[in-house]
Design a protein around this motif. Structure first.
Motif, PDB file in Angstrom:
ATOM      1  N   HIS A   1       0.981  16.308 110.335  1.00  0.00           N
ATOM      2  CA  HIS A   1      -0.047  15.545 111.045  1.00  0.00           C
ATOM      3  C   HIS A   1      -1.199  15.209 110.107  1.00  0.00           C
ATOM      4  CE1 HIS A   1       2.013  16.756 114.721  1.00  0.00           C
ATOM      5  NE2 HIS A   1       2.098  17.942 114.164  1.00  0.00           N
ATOM      6  N   ARG A   2      -1.540  13.937 110.048  1.00  0.00           N
ATOM      7  CA  ARG A   2      -2.651  13.535 109.186  1.00  0.00           C
ATOM      8  C   ARG A   2      -3.971  14.111 109.674  1.00  0.00           C
ATOM      9  NH1 ARG A   2      -1.815   7.467 106.833  1.00  0.00           N
ATOM     10  NH2 ARG A   2      -3.630   8.174 105.637  1.00  0.00           N
ATOM     11  N   ALA A   3      -4.031  14.499 110.946  1.00  0.00           N
ATOM     12  CA  ALA A   3      -5.236  15.149 111.456  1.00  0.00           C
ATOM     13  C   ALA A   3      -5.530  16.447 110.709  1.00  0.00           C
ATOM     14  CB  ALA A   3      -5.092  15.429 112.953  1.00  0.00           C
ATOM     15  N   SER A   4      -4.483  17.056 110.124  1.00  0.00           N
ATOM     16  CA  SER A   4      -4.674  18.315 109.403  1.00  0.00           C
ATOM     17  C   SER A   4      -5.379  18.121 108.059  1.00  0.00           C
ATOM     18  CB  SER A   4      -3.319  18.996 109.180  1.00  0.00           C
ATOM     19  OG  SER A   4      -2.686  19.275 110.417  1.00  0.00           O
ATOM     20  N   VAL A   5      -5.430  16.886 107.576  1.00  0.00           N
ATOM     21  CA  VAL A   5      -6.131  16.593 106.318  1.00  0.00           C
ATOM     22  C   VAL A   5      -7.244  15.577 106.539  1.00  0.00           C
ATOM     23  CG1 VAL A   5      -4.290  17.230 104.732  1.00  0.00           C
ATOM     24  CG2 VAL A   5      -4.292  14.946 105.736  1.00  0.00           C
ATOM     25  N   ALA A   6      -7.695  15.460 107.795  1.00  0.00           N
ATOM     26  CA  ALA A   6      -8.733  14.473 108.120  1.00  0.00           C
ATOM     27  C   ALA A   6     -10.009  14.718 107.327  1.00  0.00           C
ATOM     28  CB  ALA A   6      -9.039  14.509 109.623  1.00  0.00           C
ATOM     29  N   SER A   7     -10.286  15.956 106.984  1.00  0.00           N
ATOM     30  CA  SER A   7     -11.534  16.278 106.275  1.00  0.00           C
ATOM     31  C   SER A   7     -11.567  15.714 104.863  1.00  0.00           C
ATOM     32  CB  SER A   7     -11.736  17.795 106.234  1.00  0.00           C
ATOM     33  OG  SER A   7     -10.693  18.428 105.512  1.00  0.00           O
ATOM     34  N   VAL A   8     -10.413  15.331 104.309  1.00  0.00           N
ATOM     35  CA  VAL A   8     -10.390  14.798 102.938  1.00  0.00           C
ATOM     36  C   VAL A   8      -9.909  13.345 102.881  1.00  0.00           C
ATOM     37  CG1 VAL A   8     -10.031  17.094 101.955  1.00  0.00           C
ATOM     38  CG2 VAL A   8      -8.043  15.652 102.444  1.00  0.00           C
ATOM     39  N   GLU A   9      -9.609  12.759 104.031  1.00  0.00           N
ATOM     40  CA  GLU A   9      -9.040  11.402 104.057  1.00  0.00           C
ATOM     41  C   GLU A   9      -9.888  10.381 103.325  1.00  0.00           C
ATOM     42  OE1 GLU A   9      -6.321   9.961 105.059  1.00  0.00           O
ATOM     43  OE2 GLU A   9      -5.336  11.134 106.605  1.00  0.00           O
ATOM     44  N   ASP A  10     -11.201  10.529 103.372  1.00  0.00           N
ATOM     45  CA  ASP A  10     -12.087   9.530 102.765  1.00  0.00           C
ATOM     46  C   ASP A  10     -12.525   9.904 101.349  1.00  0.00           C
ATOM     47  OD1 ASP A  10     -12.013   7.950 105.062  1.00  0.00           O
ATOM     48  OD2 ASP A  10     -13.662   9.073 105.984  1.00  0.00           O
ATOM     49  N   ASP A  11     -11.994  10.998 100.835  1.00  0.00           N
ATOM     50  CA  ASP A  11     -12.361  11.414  99.484  1.00  0.00           C
ATOM     51  C   ASP A  11     -11.612  10.548  98.471  1.00  0.00           C
ATOM     52  OD1 ASP A  11     -12.367  12.991  96.931  1.00  0.00           O
ATOM     53  OD2 ASP A  11     -13.420  14.445  98.192  1.00  0.00           O
ATOM     54  N   PRO A  12     -12.312   9.985  97.475  1.00  0.00           N
ATOM     55  CA  PRO A  12     -11.644   9.118  96.488  1.00  0.00           C
ATOM     56  C   PRO A  12     -10.588   9.844  95.646  1.00  0.00           C
ATOM     57  CG  PRO A  12     -13.901   9.608  95.819  1.00  0.00           C
ATOM     58  CD  PRO A  12     -13.761  10.094  97.220  1.00  0.00           C
TER      59      PRO A  12
END
Length: 343
Positions: free
Chosen positions: A41-52
């Motif tokens: 689930h991409r929700a599990s890595v949501a905290s880093v999704e916007d990190d370059p």
């Protein structure tokens, strides 16, 4: 590590997402490769999704063409391979998926990594690492005493453990035959945040919160060695950075508990956190044992401790309290992923 990324397979799953979050948080570029099955689930890595420093690739590790593209496009400094089917009950009902992902997927990744590795300059070839994350279940079952070590003979008892054992052998063969700098880790039972609600601890938490029967196989006396997921992630990073190619490292939490002890401990924490439902232990229901249920697992982690200085930071009590609190604060995540998995 180089400023080139680490390629993490299965990075939207339970352990994989913890690896991704940890690496990105410390400034390491990551390419997360996941096919987003029911447990990813991409929700599990949501905290880093916007990190370059973070990139997501929706790729199945069995897809040779796409896997080759990933290596050519991103030129990774290392691979941490976690993509796997991992639930024993599901392997009993449908073993083919486990052979496909765990065996064929690992072979496909190894071949792509080998082809890429041969193109690297000497220094980069020397520094490259392929860390394959496996399980203690490949060793079969223990009696009432003893622990698994890196030299314990393989004796897998389920389709899941057989598929992981096969993958382990392929990884070691690619090191000894081709020189690919691979490492294998075999870990004990993981628990912690973002674990899909089909494994024991999240099942107990979600069932108890819903006031539903808490299923316990057999008499609940089967013993597991429990490892908090963040401790496991630190071990994998230690192996990635300091492990010797061709070596195996056993990773355990030194927290042996019977399944029934685990369930009762969860109920006790929930009684404190959600007293309205207390005593939650009244929901415990014993059900028929699953086929081939291994009696006991336990890991001797002295090698990784002596060579790499790793040891778990969490006791079972501290890790369990953190885990229960996370699930209490993230009931919507549990409901969403469970609904998607049942769709």
């Amino acid at each position: 590590m180089s400023d080139r990324p680490v390629l993490v397979t299965g990075g939207a799953g339970f352990i994989g997402s913890a690896v991704v979050r940890h690496l990105v948080a410390r400034g390491t570029p990551v390419v997360n490769v996941d096919s987003l099955t029911y447990a990813g689930h991409r929700a599990s890595v949501a905290s880093v999704e916007d990190d370059p420093r973070y990139t997501f690739e929706h790729v199945d590790v069995r897809d040779a063409e796409e896997v080759r593209r990933l290596f050519g496009q991103y030129r990774p400094a290392a691979v941490v391979h976690l993509a796997a089917e991992s639930h024993v009950d599901r392997s009993i009902d449908g073993p083919g998926a486990f052979v496909g992902t765990n065996v064929i997927g690992t072979y496909t990744l190894l071949e792509a990594a080998r082809a890429y590795w041969t193109t690297l300059e000497a220094a980069d070839r020397q520094a490259f690492r392929f860390v394959h994350v496996s399980t203690d279940e490949v060793y079969g079952a223990l009696g009432d005493s003893g622990r698994f070590t890196e030299t314990t003979a393989y004796d897998p008892r389920s389709p899941y453990s057989a598929s992981k054992a096969s993958a382990d052998h392929f990884v070691r063969a690619w090191h000894h035959t081709y020189g690919l700098p691979t490492l294998v880790t075999n870990c004990s039972n993981n628990y912690g945040p973002y674990q899909y609600p089909e494994k024991l601890i999240p099942v107990v938490i979600t069932k108890a919160l819903a006031g539903e029967p808490i299923p316990v196989y057999g008499t609940g006396d089967n013993v597991r060695d429990w490892l908090y997921v963040e401790d496991h992630v630190r071990a994998l990073c230690a192996v990635l950075e300091g492990g010797r190619p061709g070596e195996t490292y056993a990773v355990g939490g030194s927290c042996e508990r019977s399944n029934l002890e685990v369930v009762r401990s969860i109920c006790a924490v929930l009684d404190e956190r959600r007293p309205a439902g207390a005593p939650h232990s009244q929901l415990i229901t014993f059900v028929g044992d699953r086929p081939g249920h291994d009696w006991r697992y336990a890991i001797d982690a002295s090698k990784i401790t002596s060579e790499l200085g790793w040891r778990p930071r969490e006791s079972f009590e501290s890790g369990l309290a953190k885990t229960v609190d996370w699930y209490l604060q993230n009931e919507s995540w549990c409901a969403a992923v469970t609904k998607r998995g049942e769709a």
